[in-house]
Motif scaffolding. Structure first.
Motif, short mmCIF file in Angstrom:
data_model
loop_
_atom_site.label_atom_id
_atom_site.label_comp_id
_atom_site.label_asym_id
_atom_site.label_seq_id
_atom_site.Cartn_x
_atom_site.Cartn_y
_atom_site.Cartn_z
N LEU A 38 0.84 -1.19 0.00
CA LEU A 38 0.00 0.00 0.00
C LEU A 38 0.88 1.24 0.00
CD1 LEU A 38 -2.70 -0.93 2.68
CD2 LEU A 38 -3.03 -0.81 0.23
N SER A 39 0.69 2.11 -0.97
CA SER A 39 1.39 3.39 -0.99
C SER A 39 0.70 4.32 0.01
CB SER A 39 1.33 4.00 -2.39
OG SER A 39 -0.01 4.38 -2.69
N PRO A 40 1.36 5.41 0.44
CA PRO A 40 0.72 6.30 1.40
C PRO A 40 -0.65 6.81 0.93
CG PRO A 40 3.04 6.81 1.26
CD PRO A 40 2.76 5.78 0.20
N GLY A 41 -0.77 7.20 -0.32
CA GLY A 41 -2.06 7.68 -0.84
C GLY A 41 -3.10 6.59 -0.85
N THR A 42 -2.73 5.41 -1.31
CA THR A 42 -3.64 4.27 -1.32
C THR A 42 -4.03 3.89 0.10
OG1 THR A 42 -2.61 3.45 -3.33
CG2 THR A 42 -3.91 1.88 -2.08
N ASP A 69 -4.18 10.23 12.57
CA ASP A 69 -3.36 11.24 13.24
C ASP A 69 -1.88 10.90 13.20
OD1 ASP A 69 -5.66 12.63 13.82
OD2 ASP A 69 -5.73 12.04 15.94
N SER A 70 -1.55 9.62 13.09
CA SER A 70 -0.15 9.22 13.07
C SER A 70 0.55 9.58 11.77
CB SER A 70 -0.03 7.70 13.30
OG SER A 70 -0.39 6.98 12.12
N LEU A 71 -0.22 9.83 10.75
CA LEU A 71 0.36 10.23 9.47
C LEU A 71 0.75 11.70 9.58
CD1 LEU A 71 -2.19 8.44 7.14
CD2 LEU A 71 0.12 7.71 7.70
N LYS A 72 2.02 11.95 9.72
CA LYS A 72 2.52 13.31 9.98
C LYS A 72 2.42 14.15 8.71
CE LYS A 72 5.65 11.50 13.44
NZ LYS A 72 5.27 10.10 13.42
N GLY A 76 1.70 11.96 4.85
CA GLY A 76 2.24 11.02 5.83
C GLY A 76 2.81 9.78 5.19
N GLU A 77 3.81 9.26 5.82
CA GLU A 77 4.49 8.08 5.30
C GLU A 77 3.88 6.81 5.89
OE1 GLU A 77 6.85 8.03 2.94
OE2 GLU A 77 6.54 10.18 2.79
N ALA A 78 3.91 5.76 5.09
CA ALA A 78 3.40 4.47 5.55
C ALA A 78 4.16 3.98 6.78
CB ALA A 78 3.48 3.44 4.42
N GLY A 79 5.42 4.32 6.87
CA GLY A 79 6.23 3.91 8.03
C GLY A 79 5.70 4.50 9.33
N ASP A 80 5.18 5.73 9.26
CA ASP A 80 4.58 6.35 10.44
C ASP A 80 3.37 5.54 10.89
OD1 ASP A 80 6.42 8.44 10.21
OD2 ASP A 80 5.05 9.65 8.99
#
Length: 134
Positions: A38-42, A69-72, A76-80
């Motif tokens: 999953l990409s961040p947008g997806t 909220d975790s997506l900074k 936001g990045e998937a890692g977040d």
């Protein structure tokens, strides 16, 4: 929008309770993100879709709010998100033991028979902990 099969199965589940669905959702999202499917947008589209379909489950809604909220920032990045999901799972994984401890501290259950008419995974997990302590 294409929904991963494991997430689609959760969205279509009409038998499991909210905590069972939440646990399955956490595992599925960890796997999807961990494997980079999953990409961040997806991902943001997916959690919005999940929130729409499962908004009647407070536990899932609260999890998704924290996840969003975790997506900074706006990108936001998937890692977040993966870090949030993993932390959430680790925090709650021992909750049945905590609940059993609270119950034992406030109610005398020794020698008692407990009757429940619930299929709640949460209640069942607490009863399993109590049985092990017996």
């Amino acid at each position: 929008m294409e929904v991963p099969a494991d997430i689609q199965r959760i969205l279509e589940d009409r038998k499991s309770g909210s905590i069972a669905l939440l646990n399955d959702l956490i595992k599925a999202l960890e796997q999807e993100l961990g494997e980079g499917r999953l990409s961040p947008g997806t991902f943001l589209d997916q959690i919005t879709h999940i929130g729409t379909k499962l908004s009647h489950f407070a536990a899932i809604e609260n999890f998704l709010i924290g996840l969003r909220d975790s997506l900074k920032g706006p990108n936001g990045e998937a890692g977040d998100a993966l870090e949030y999901i993993t932390g959430y799972r680790r925090y709650w994984q021992d909750s049945p033991e905590k609940m059993a401890g609270n119950l034992l501290a406030s109610v005398r259950v020794e020698g008692a028979t407990l009757l429940t008419h619930s299929h709640s995974e949460t209640i069942q997990s607490v009863l399993k902990v109590l049985k092990k302590r017996d």
